[in-house]
Scaffold this motif. Structure first.
Motif, mmCIF file in Angstrom:
data_model
loop_
_atom_site.group_PDB
_atom_site.id
_atom_site.type_symbol
_atom_site.label_atom_id
_atom_site.label_comp_id
_atom_site.label_asym_id
_atom_site.label_seq_id
_atom_site.Cartn_x
_atom_site.Cartn_y
_atom_site.Cartn_z
ATOM 1 N N GLU A 80 25.822 43.108 16.692
ATOM 2 C CA GLU A 80 26.554 41.891 16.330
ATOM 3 C C GLU A 80 27.675 41.577 17.306
ATOM 4 O OE1 GLU A 80 25.929 41.925 11.480
ATOM 5 O OE2 GLU A 80 27.754 42.811 12.315
ATOM 6 N N LEU A 81 28.039 42.561 18.105
ATOM 7 C CA LEU A 81 29.047 42.377 19.153
ATOM 8 C C LEU A 81 28.491 42.946 20.451
ATOM 9 C CD1 LEU A 81 31.864 41.862 20.383
ATOM 10 C CD2 LEU A 81 32.589 44.059 19.399
ATOM 11 N N VAL A 82 28.525 42.137 21.503
ATOM 12 C CA VAL A 82 28.057 42.573 22.822
ATOM 13 C C VAL A 82 29.165 42.297 23.827
ATOM 14 C CG1 VAL A 82 26.342 42.286 24.645
ATOM 15 C CG2 VAL A 82 25.655 42.070 22.234
ATOM 16 N N LEU A 83 29.467 43.290 24.652
ATOM 17 C CA LEU A 83 30.397 43.100 25.762
ATOM 18 C C LEU A 83 29.696 43.438 27.061
ATOM 19 C CD1 LEU A 83 33.311 42.586 26.870
ATOM 20 C CD2 LEU A 83 33.611 45.076 26.792
ATOM 21 N N VAL A 84 29.751 42.512 28.009
ATOM 22 C CA VAL A 84 29.283 42.763 29.369
ATOM 23 C C VAL A 84 30.525 43.066 30.200
ATOM 24 C CG1 VAL A 84 28.019 41.879 31.355
ATOM 25 C CG2 VAL A 84 27.348 41.193 29.030
ATOM 26 N N ALA A 85 30.678 44.334 30.561
ATOM 27 C CA ALA A 85 31.921 44.796 31.184
ATOM 28 C C ALA A 85 31.751 45.092 32.661
ATOM 29 C CB ALA A 85 32.428 46.040 30.454
ATOM 30 N N SER A 86 30.872 44.363 33.311
ATOM 31 C CA SER A 86 30.640 44.588 34.739
ATOM 32 C C SER A 86 31.595 43.739 35.570
ATOM 33 C CB SER A 86 29.197 44.232 35.094
ATOM 34 O OG SER A 86 28.972 42.854 34.863
ATOM 35 N N GLY A 87 31.745 44.123 36.821
ATOM 36 C CA GLY A 87 32.567 43.323 37.722
ATOM 37 C C GLY A 87 32.973 44.119 38.946
ATOM 38 N N ALA A 88 33.132 43.424 40.056
ATOM 39 C CA ALA A 88 33.554 44.083 41.295
ATOM 40 C C ALA A 88 34.455 43.143 42.077
ATOM 41 C CB ALA A 88 32.347 44.480 42.136
ATOM 42 N N LEU A 89 35.609 43.652 42.462
ATOM 43 C CA LEU A 89 36.523 42.922 43.333
ATOM 44 C C LEU A 89 36.364 43.435 44.765
ATOM 45 C CD1 LEU A 89 38.793 40.930 43.828
ATOM 46 C CD2 LEU A 89 40.413 42.622 42.940
ATOM 47 N N THR A 90 36.496 44.755 44.929
ATOM 48 C CA THR A 90 36.121 45.406 46.180
ATOM 49 C C THR A 90 34.685 45.888 46.031
ATOM 50 O OG1 THR A 90 38.389 46.120 46.607
ATOM 51 C CG2 THR A 90 36.630 47.297 47.753
ATOM 52 N N LEU A 91 33.821 45.579 46.977
ATOM 53 C CA LEU A 91 32.413 45.916 46.852
ATOM 54 C C LEU A 91 32.180 47.406 47.069
ATOM 55 C CD1 LEU A 91 30.879 42.865 48.762
ATOM 56 C CD2 LEU A 91 31.251 43.145 46.290
ATOM 57 N N ASP A 92 30.993 47.883 46.682
ATOM 58 C CA ASP A 92 30.683 49.312 46.762
ATOM 59 C C ASP A 92 30.806 49.870 48.174
ATOM 60 O OD1 ASP A 92 30.248 49.490 44.075
ATOM 61 O OD2 ASP A 92 28.060 49.364 44.202
ATOM 62 N N ASP A 93 30.566 49.030 49.182
ATOM 63 C CA ASP A 93 30.660 49.512 50.561
ATOM 64 C C ASP A 93 32.082 49.434 51.109
ATOM 65 O OD1 ASP A 93 31.052 46.819 50.937
ATOM 66 O OD2 ASP A 93 29.347 46.523 52.288
ATOM 67 N N GLY A 94 33.043 49.084 50.246
ATOM 68 C CA GLY A 94 34.434 49.013 50.660
ATOM 69 C C GLY A 94 34.904 47.655 51.122
ATOM 70 N N THR A 95 34.020 46.663 51.139
ATOM 71 C CA THR A 95 34.411 45.322 51.564
ATOM 72 C C THR A 95 35.427 44.748 50.585
ATOM 73 O OG1 THR A 95 32.241 44.917 52.554
ATOM 74 C CG2 THR A 95 33.614 42.985 52.085
ATOM 75 N N PRO A 96 36.632 44.400 51.060
ATOM 76 C CA PRO A 96 37.663 43.890 50.165
ATOM 77 C C PRO A 96 37.501 42.388 49.931
ATOM 78 C CG PRO A 96 38.535 44.018 52.377
ATOM 79 C CD PRO A 96 37.113 44.541 52.442
ATOM 80 N N PRO A 97 38.185 41.837 48.927
ATOM 81 C CA PRO A 97 38.154 40.387 48.748
ATOM 82 C C PRO A 97 38.780 39.684 49.947
ATOM 83 C CG PRO A 97 39.850 41.372 47.366
ATOM 84 C CD PRO A 97 39.062 42.507 47.936
ATOM 85 N N GLU A 98 38.251 38.520 50.288
ATOM 86 C CA GLU A 98 38.697 37.812 51.490
ATOM 87 C C GLU A 98 40.103 37.236 51.302
ATOM 88 O OE1 GLU A 98 34.384 36.471 50.487
ATOM 89 O OE2 GLU A 98 36.321 36.641 49.449
ATOM 90 N N LYS A 99 40.939 37.399 52.296
ATOM 91 C CA LYS A 99 42.253 36.772 52.279
ATOM 92 C C LYS A 99 42.205 35.369 52.874
ATOM 93 C CE LYS A 99 44.873 41.089 52.518
ATOM 94 N NZ LYS A 99 45.882 41.886 53.275
#
Length: 247
Positions: A80-99
């Motif tokens: 009756e309750l579902v949470l999708v708790a996925s997410g990535a800011l820095t990617l698995d290969d270490g790529t950071p978010p773009e400035k």
């Protein structure tokens, strides 16, 4: 924000967390189990909180067949309750978010969308058909305030912002579609704030005192929010403190 009155009784009878090995997903799972809610806890490697009310399952966010298989196992007794708790800011290969826009890279953008948008969309594709039409349910996804276009005053983090903005739009779409047939359900996006997790670790230095929140505290706040969410809030992005965040 006009949340519904807190739910009393035994709701939810059961829950499912996709991404129960991550910082917030694991804490969310523990909080629900500690409140006597049976939880199906999913992760890629099966590393989820140990509790007598937690049943692990495996899935891969980038493998639709694994998501379909997980949904099929829940079909006879849907949560009756579902949470999708996925997410990535820095990617698995270490790529950071773009400035800067100058740092945008097609492959990195595709990976961000795969994790932050497409994966949750595929979970919705297979889980939403299981949701009951005759009683309350909540389908929630972890999103972020930085996915709000109207609230964007700093720019940057292009792929992450765009992927979360797209997720927020999908949540609105799903809410409209299911609202025609599932009058008692709600589909929402949740903003957990800045939480002490691997996702936020590279960006914690210099935060104002009190802004960084511990996982358990953040999870308890999110559980309290979803316990009050009703059909009137379906399609919204809601913060951990109950604030509705403008798109």
């Amino acid at each position: 924000m006009g949340l519904s009155k807190p739910v009393t009784g035994t709701w939810p009878a059961s829950a499912a967390v996709f991404g129960a090995s991550g910082g917030i997903g694991a804490a969310f799972t523990r909080v629900l189990a500690d409140r006597a809610v049976p939880v199906s806890a999913g992760s890629r490697g099966g590393d989820v909180p140990r509790h007598h009310l937690v049943a692990p399952f495996t899935f891969d966010l980038t493998d639709e067949s694994s998501i379909a298989a997980a949904a099929a196992r829940m079909a006879d007794n849907p949560p009756e309750l579902v949470l999708v708790a996925s997410g990535a800011l820095t990617l698995d290969d270490g790529t950071p978010p773009e400035k800067s826009y100058k740092a945008m890279d097609a492959a990195a953008m595709a990976r961000a969308l795969a994790v932050n948008t497409i994966g949750p969309a595929l979970i919705a594709k297979h889980i939403l058909p299981l949701m009951p039409r005759d009683r309350r349910f909540v389908f929630a996804v972890l999103s972020a305030r930085v996915g709000s276009i109207s609230d964007n005053r700093l720019g940057g983090w292009h792929s992450y912002r765009a992927s979360k903005a797209a997720l927020n739009m999908l949540v609105k779409n799903w809410a409209i579609e299911l609202g025609r047939t599932h009058k008692l359900g709600a589909i929402v996006a949740l903003h957990p704030g800045t939480v002490e997790t691997r996702l936020s670790a590279p960006f914690q230095q210099g935060l104002p005192p009190g802004q960084l929140r511990m996982r358990r505290d953040a999870a308890q706040a999110l559980v309290d929010v979803v316990m009050q969410v009703g059909p009137d809030q379906s399609g919204m992005l809601i913060g951990w403190d109950g604030e509705v965040i403008a798109p």
